[in-house]
Design a protein around this motif. Sequence first.
Motif, mmCIF file in Angstrom:
data_model
loop_
_atom_site.group_PDB
_atom_site.id
_atom_site.type_symbol
_atom_site.label_atom_id
_atom_site.label_comp_id
_atom_site.label_asym_id
_atom_site.label_seq_id
_atom_site.Cartn_x
_atom_site.Cartn_y
_atom_site.Cartn_z
ATOM 1 N N GLN A 92 15.525 -1.590 10.971
ATOM 2 C CA GLN A 92 14.895 -2.028 9.733
ATOM 3 C C GLN A 92 14.738 -0.848 8.767
ATOM 4 O O GLN A 92 14.696 0.301 9.198
ATOM 5 N N PRO A 93 14.624 -1.110 7.440
ATOM 6 C CA PRO A 93 14.697 -2.405 6.768
ATOM 7 C C PRO A 93 16.146 -2.846 6.580
ATOM 8 O O PRO A 93 17.082 -2.076 6.810
ATOM 9 N N LEU A 94 16.309 -4.103 6.125
ATOM 10 C CA LEU A 94 17.627 -4.694 5.993
ATOM 11 C C LEU A 94 18.001 -4.931 4.536
ATOM 12 O O LEU A 94 17.144 -5.234 3.695
ATOM 13 N N ALA A 95 19.299 -4.817 4.275
ATOM 14 C CA ALA A 95 19.889 -5.249 3.007
ATOM 15 C C ALA A 95 20.830 -6.397 3.357
ATOM 16 O O ALA A 95 21.846 -6.189 4.021
ATOM 17 N N LEU A 146 9.210 -10.604 12.205
ATOM 18 C CA LEU A 146 10.130 -10.980 11.144
ATOM 19 C C LEU A 146 10.862 -9.730 10.659
ATOM 20 O O LEU A 146 10.320 -8.621 10.734
ATOM 21 N N PRO A 147 12.054 -9.881 10.146
ATOM 22 C CA PRO A 147 12.754 -8.713 9.604
ATOM 23 C C PRO A 147 12.103 -8.242 8.310
ATOM 24 O O PRO A 147 11.413 -8.997 7.622
ATOM 25 N N LEU A 157 18.744 -10.567 13.359
ATOM 26 C CA LEU A 157 18.199 -9.815 12.227
ATOM 27 C C LEU A 157 16.969 -9.010 12.630
ATOM 28 O O LEU A 157 16.787 -7.861 12.199
ATOM 29 N N ALA A 158 16.124 -9.596 13.454
ATOM 30 C CA ALA A 158 14.892 -8.907 13.857
ATOM 31 C C ALA A 158 15.165 -7.726 14.777
ATOM 32 O O ALA A 158 14.354 -6.796 14.853
#
Length: 311
Positions: free
Chosen positions: A109-112, A158-159, A104-105
């Motif tokens: 970014q950003p993530l959904a 962090l994500p 994830l990191a």
Amino acid sequence: MSIAVDYADFAVRELRGVSPAYERLALAVSRDDELLARLGTLPPAKRQPNLLFGVVRLLGGPVEDPAAFHDFAVTHWPAVEAEMRVRATQTNEAGRCAVLLPLLAALPQPLALLEVGASAGLCLYPDRYAYRYGDQRLGAGEPVLECTADALVPPTRLPEVVWRAGLDLNPLDVTDTADLAWLDALIWPEHAHRRERLRAAAAVAAAEPPLLVRGDLVDDLPALAAQAPADATLVVFHTSVLYQVPPPRRAAFVDLVRQLPGHWISNEAPDVLAYEGLPEQPGQALHNVLALDGRPLAWARGHGQSMVWFG
């Protein structure tokens, strides 16, 4: 695989050295003709050890002594059977985020985030927890998720999560006392630290509830995925979920998720999602394969305690 073999295999593969109480129970049930006959009246998906043990715990039954467990389960079988038919193993272990975090990191970014088989959605908050990989700690939140990570350079950030949603046939609500009691009942008897983690993670989710949708992983996934913000990277993920899905439906899900925009993270046993050329499994405890977009990258334990990176 017969029910008896399934319980004996579960005792050795997942419980040995992890939960002595449940190892004793699983081995005892594998030799208990009376309980095996009763389990045989249930649909195959409803016969699994975690479901039986969790239901007996939920009903207040004993799980430390196999003889007492047998007597309780047989005496209260109508109630046990009724609960097993309507419930599913929805273990919502926030510790699994420690295995997901390196992927994830590293994504744009950003993530959904969209979790399939989300239960109460506690794995939708990887940006809110803290992590410890050996001597390295990341984040300042609670709970602190510890993971032994071999051959991996731990993430340094962090994500950033701007949208989080979950899809489940029976989504749970951590603010509901009965739902929280079921999540607690699914935690193995000796694991007090996991009960503390459950409550800490539940507090995070209660403060900012995720979007949890009741639905099917094939029929309802496209519509939910379409709600993700267009300017965020969509990540569809799941951990120890697809073993509960019949193989034809599982194949349909894989075909579908490959067509969605964004990325797909899976963390399942190799007999559930098969990969060619997997390196040798480094011990029976690491029985999940972490993969990104169908490419296997690491062996991992089911609750996120450790991983061995090979990708």
